[in-house]
Enzyme design. Structure first.
Site, PDB file in Angstrom:
ATOM      1  N   TYR A 120      50.421  15.206  -9.071  1.00 42.95           N
ATOM      2  CA  TYR A 120      51.323  15.490  -8.082  1.00 42.95           C
ATOM      3  C   TYR A 120      50.726  16.193  -7.160  1.00 42.95           C
ATOM      4  CZ  TYR A 120      54.397  13.873 -11.792  1.00 42.95           C
ATOM      5  OH  TYR A 120      54.732  13.103 -12.615  1.00 42.95           O
TER       6      TYR A 120
ATOM      7  N   ARG B 171      50.617  25.362 -14.631  1.00 48.13           N
ATOM      8  CA  ARG B 171      50.220  24.404 -15.535  1.00 48.13           C
ATOM      9  C   ARG B 171      49.121  23.477 -15.117  1.00 48.13           C
ATOM     10  NH1 ARG B 171      53.387  19.660 -19.010  1.00 48.13           N
ATOM     11  NH2 ARG B 171      52.789  20.664 -21.163  1.00 48.13           N
TER      12      ARG B 171
ATOM     13  N   ARG C 206      57.185  16.902 -27.400  1.00 46.09           N
ATOM     14  CA  ARG C 206      57.821  15.852 -28.108  1.00 46.09           C
ATOM     15  C   ARG C 206      58.703  16.230 -29.442  1.00 46.09           C
ATOM     16  NH1 ARG C 206      52.615  15.003 -29.144  1.00 46.09           N
ATOM     17  NH2 ARG C 206      52.315  13.733 -27.230  1.00 46.09           N
TER      18      ARG C 206
ATOM     19  N   GLN D 109      59.981  24.572 -13.824  1.00 48.91           N
ATOM     20  CA  GLN D 109      58.674  24.002 -13.357  1.00 48.91           C
ATOM     21  C   GLN D 109      59.004  23.615 -12.046  1.00 48.91           C
ATOM     22  OE1 GLN D 109      56.610  20.312 -14.545  1.00 48.91           O
ATOM     23  NE2 GLN D 109      55.278  21.707 -15.340  1.00 48.91           N
TER      24      GLN D 109
END
Length: 357
Positions: free
Chosen positions: A180, A227, A312, A98
């Protein structure tokens, strides 16, 4: 739940199963933004995933902003990542990188000397981040990119995609959410430009589309994904119409023929991000956020996606694929060690059998 373990093809990416490891910043790179031996172990241990999306990685020194996050703009960083990809491939896995330029979500305490903090507009993100040097700090005041500079930032991403392939990655994913740089261009609250990169929705999505096009042209569209999480307000992002912005990005990227769209569940109750992605993108869809084995299988059986990513659950369960296959209980992760240096709470979690991977 057998559909979870069936192979699938996303562009040029052949996945042995439909379980994807989502990218997670874990802050284990060294001070030069070079991947460490602990990162090699961590990713190798999780290579049974159909696809690993490695953590957000800066395409340039300007793209750094957090402490101990990796980059891929110099030979030392490429060599460090090559150890990671070799280990994953030796274990039979597939891995993409990524690419994450943090833009204004940065502190100079976490950046190399002579690097800049840039954004579409000179608006500071009203948030704080951690620095090993001085602790919690406000983000830097960014400098607005000149129109003539934007092409060079696109080139940084293109070069980073080529560096990723040199390092052995099977492809790259563009990070277009979490406040971002691509999202800073896309969102009306952080982009106040009056040139062809600002104003209309079409103009605001121009930058990420140009980045995706440049990466696709350099390494092949079938090895590029992106994404997206419409409505994500992380890092002080606001948008007047996040659904329209996300739809515009998906539609503008559609002609590129990319490998996949990694779509996250929207935090806005009124916005169904998964349905939006199905309407506006013909890419293979990877759904993310809040899935367990049963709900992931149900989404796959319903034809909502080609794969499901887990974040997670992969932290404390390096053998997550096998645990899901056998219906074994999952280990809970230790929040205190999510971003601390060293192997503790990172590469030292055992398998269900109690044996280190």
């Amino acid at each position: 739940m057998s559909i979870l373990f069936e192979p699938v093809r996303l562009g040029e990416l052949e996945l042995a199963n439909r379980i994807v490891m989502a990218p997670m910043t874990r802050s284990r790179a060294d001070a030069r933004a070079v991947p460490t031996a602990e990162m090699v172990d961590y990713y190798r241990q999780r290579a049974s995933a159909g696809l690993i999306v490695a953590e957000g990685t800066a395409p340039s020194a300007d793209g750094l902003g957090y402490c101990r996050t990796p980059a891929i703009y110099n030979d030392e960083q490429i060599a460090g990542w090559a150890h990671v990809t070799h280990a994953v491939h030796e274990a039979g896995g597939r891995i993409v990188l990524q690419l994450m330029h943090v833009g204004r979500a940065a502190s100079h305490h976490n950046k190399p000397a002579n690097s800049a903090t840039v954004a579409p507009s000179a608006l500071r993100a009203r948030t704080q981040l951690f620095s090993d040097a001085v602790g919690l700090v406000d983000t830097d005041e960014p400098r607005a990119l000149e129109l003539s500079e934007i092409a060079s930032v696109v080139e940084e991403y293109r070069r980073a995609a080529m560096n990723a392939r040199e390092a052995g990655f099977d492809g790259v994913e563009l990070h277009c959410t979490s406040g971002y740089l691509p999202m800073q261009f896309m969102a009306s609250g952080s982009n106040l430009r009056d040139d062809r990169y600002g104003g209309s929705t079409e103009n605001r999505v121009r930058f990420p589309v140009e980045v995706l096009a440049a990466m696709a042209a350099s390494i092949g569209a079938g090895r590029v994904g992106f994404r997206l999480c419409p409505g994500n307000s992380y890092n002080d992002i606001s948008d007047a119409d996040p659904a329209a912005t996300a739809a515009a990005l998906c539609s503008a990227a559609e002609p590129l023929g990319l490998a996949y769209l990694h779509i996250m569940r929207s935090p806005l109750e009124e916005l169904d991000a998964f349905a939006l992605a199905q309407r506006h993108s013909q890419c293979g869809l990877i759904l993310n956020d809040g899935f367990d084995a049963a709900s992931a299988s149900a989404a796959l059986e319903a034809g909502q996606c080609e794969a499901v990513s887990f974040a997670r659950h992969f932290i404390a369960n390096p053998d997550l694929v096998e645990r899901l296959r056998q219906g074994l209980p999952l280990t809970r992760f230790d929040r205190k060690t999510l971003y601390t240096p060293g192997p503790q709470g990172y590469s030292d979690y055992p398998t269900a059998s109690g044996v280190a991977v």
